[in-house]
Design a protein around this motif. Structure first.
Motif: not given
Length: 396
Positions: A145-149, A190-192, A218-224, A229-238
């Protein structure tokens, strides 16, 4: 916003706000606040610890106050919503933000503050450089996740950051507020970085460590879900990577296919390509042009609404592609397509409107259809860009 600035100006100036978003962190909040206060004291920094509470039901608010922190209540749920409200409420010139689950060491903020004092506007922690303790990060996040994003973020936005989603980061408060951050969920992280990169802020990265969090849940973060949502944001901002590059590739592939098949069938080994393939190539040409135009539409819209900074592409579109030129070019393509269509009709007339060789005639019909469709696309694209520009003309 102006009121908040006035209030801040009227108080004793603080250099640093240590900001922690919080949602039911009663177990770990005391140790996080204690570490943050210890850093301020040991470093001799005038600062505060600020908790942006996102609706805790376990008494986290009172625990934070009892531990000497200031609390701002944020009724709107979301990681980004809590941090946006916290940044607005911060009284320090600089802000360090970090999770309140005891996974980050708030006693080791010296490198972050040092870089801020030397002129950095955003200082990112790098957990991969500083060290990730066993059990602190799931293997899915650490190796995929982190390396790819982070790689996608570097590729899309030409930023040197190698740990896009480190939760411990520091920034100049005024510079960050000027970015008008809006994302209320996990994609705020990601936005920041993306907006800071696009707006030319000075960004540096320092090593930091990550420890297993101290939660008993469990943490609030949901992996998939949050990864998407991070990947979608990166795509929409480019728009360039989302629309332009795929569209241009498809357009060129379609044009190449039609050019190779225009003289006649093409054989590659035992496989023969004919007008059927040419039809698909024409479709690729039309779709590719449409997708590439989406890149222009998206970029212009984002610039006009203050989502993205202006760019050379937008300025060139405004300068070289007004409605009139777009209409003239589009009508020129339409006329050429009609001319090719009339040529095919003349060939049909030459056969007394009887049977024609499909392999020969379709080599005229398909390009005529393609050119006509491109003309219609260009004409209406020019009109649509004119609609997008109405806001600018109205503002002027």
């Amino acid at each position: 916003m102006a009121g908040a600035a006035d209030t801040r100006a009227g108080e004793d100036a603080l250099e640093l706000t240590i900001l922690m978003p919080c949602l039911n962190e009663a177990l770990t909040l005391p140790v996080c606040i204690a570490k943050a206060r210890a850093f301020l004291a040991s470093a001799g920094v005038r600062g505060e610890v600020l908790i942006a509470d996102n609706g805790s039901s376990d008494g986290s608010q009172q625990i934070a106050r009892d531990c000497g922190a200031r609390v701002v209540d944020v009724p709107r749920r979301g990681y980004g919503a809590a941090l946006i409200a916290g940044i607005d409420a911060a009284r320090g010139r600089y802000v360090v933000m970090g999770d309140s689950d005891d996974s980050y060491d708030f006693t080791a903020l010296g490198p972050f503050l040092r870089e801020l004092r030397q002129g950095a506007q955003l200082v990112m922690g790098n957990r991969f450089a500083g060290g990730i303790q066993p059990g602190a990060m799931p293997p899915l996040h650490r190796y995929l996740g982190n390396p790819v994003l982070s790689f996608i973020g570097r590729l899309f936005f030409r930023t040197p950051i190698r740990d896009f989603h480190c939760g411990l980061r520091a920034f100049d408060r005024d510079s960050m507020r000027a970015l008008s951050l809006r994302c209320e969920g996990m994609e705020f992280a990601s936005e920041m970085v993306v907006k800071a990169s696009l707006n030319g802020l000075r960004i540096v990265e320092v090593p930091t460590t990550l420890s297993p969090d101290g939660r008993d849940r469990p943490p609030h973060l949901r992996s998939w879900r949050d990864g998407w949502r991070h990947l979608r944001f990166l795509l929409l901002f480019s728009p360039r990577w989302l629309f332009l590059y795929p569209g241009v590739a498809l357009l060129l592939l379609g044009l190449l296919g039609q050019a190779l098949l225009l003289p006649g069938p093409l054989s590659v080994g035992a496989v023969q390509f004919d007008v059927h393939t040419m039809l698909y190539a024409a479709a690729a040409t039309i779709v590719g042009l449409q997708v590439a135009m989406f890149a222009v539409f998206a970029k212009v819209y984002a610039v006009e609404h203050g989502i993205l900074p202006s760019s050379r592409m937008v300025e060139n579109v405004r300068r070289w592609f007004p409605i009139e030129i777009g209409l003239v070019v589009g009508l020129g393509f339409i006329a050429a397509g009609i001319g090719l269509s009339l040529y095919s009709v003349a060939a049909w007339e030459g056969a007394s409107f009887g049977h024609l060789d499909p392999s020969r005639v379709m080599r005229i019909v398909i390009p005529s259809m393609t050119v006509t469709t491109i003309g219609v696309q260009l004409a209406f694209a020019a009109m649509f860009l004119g609609v997008l520009g109405l806001k600018v003309h109205a503002r002027r």
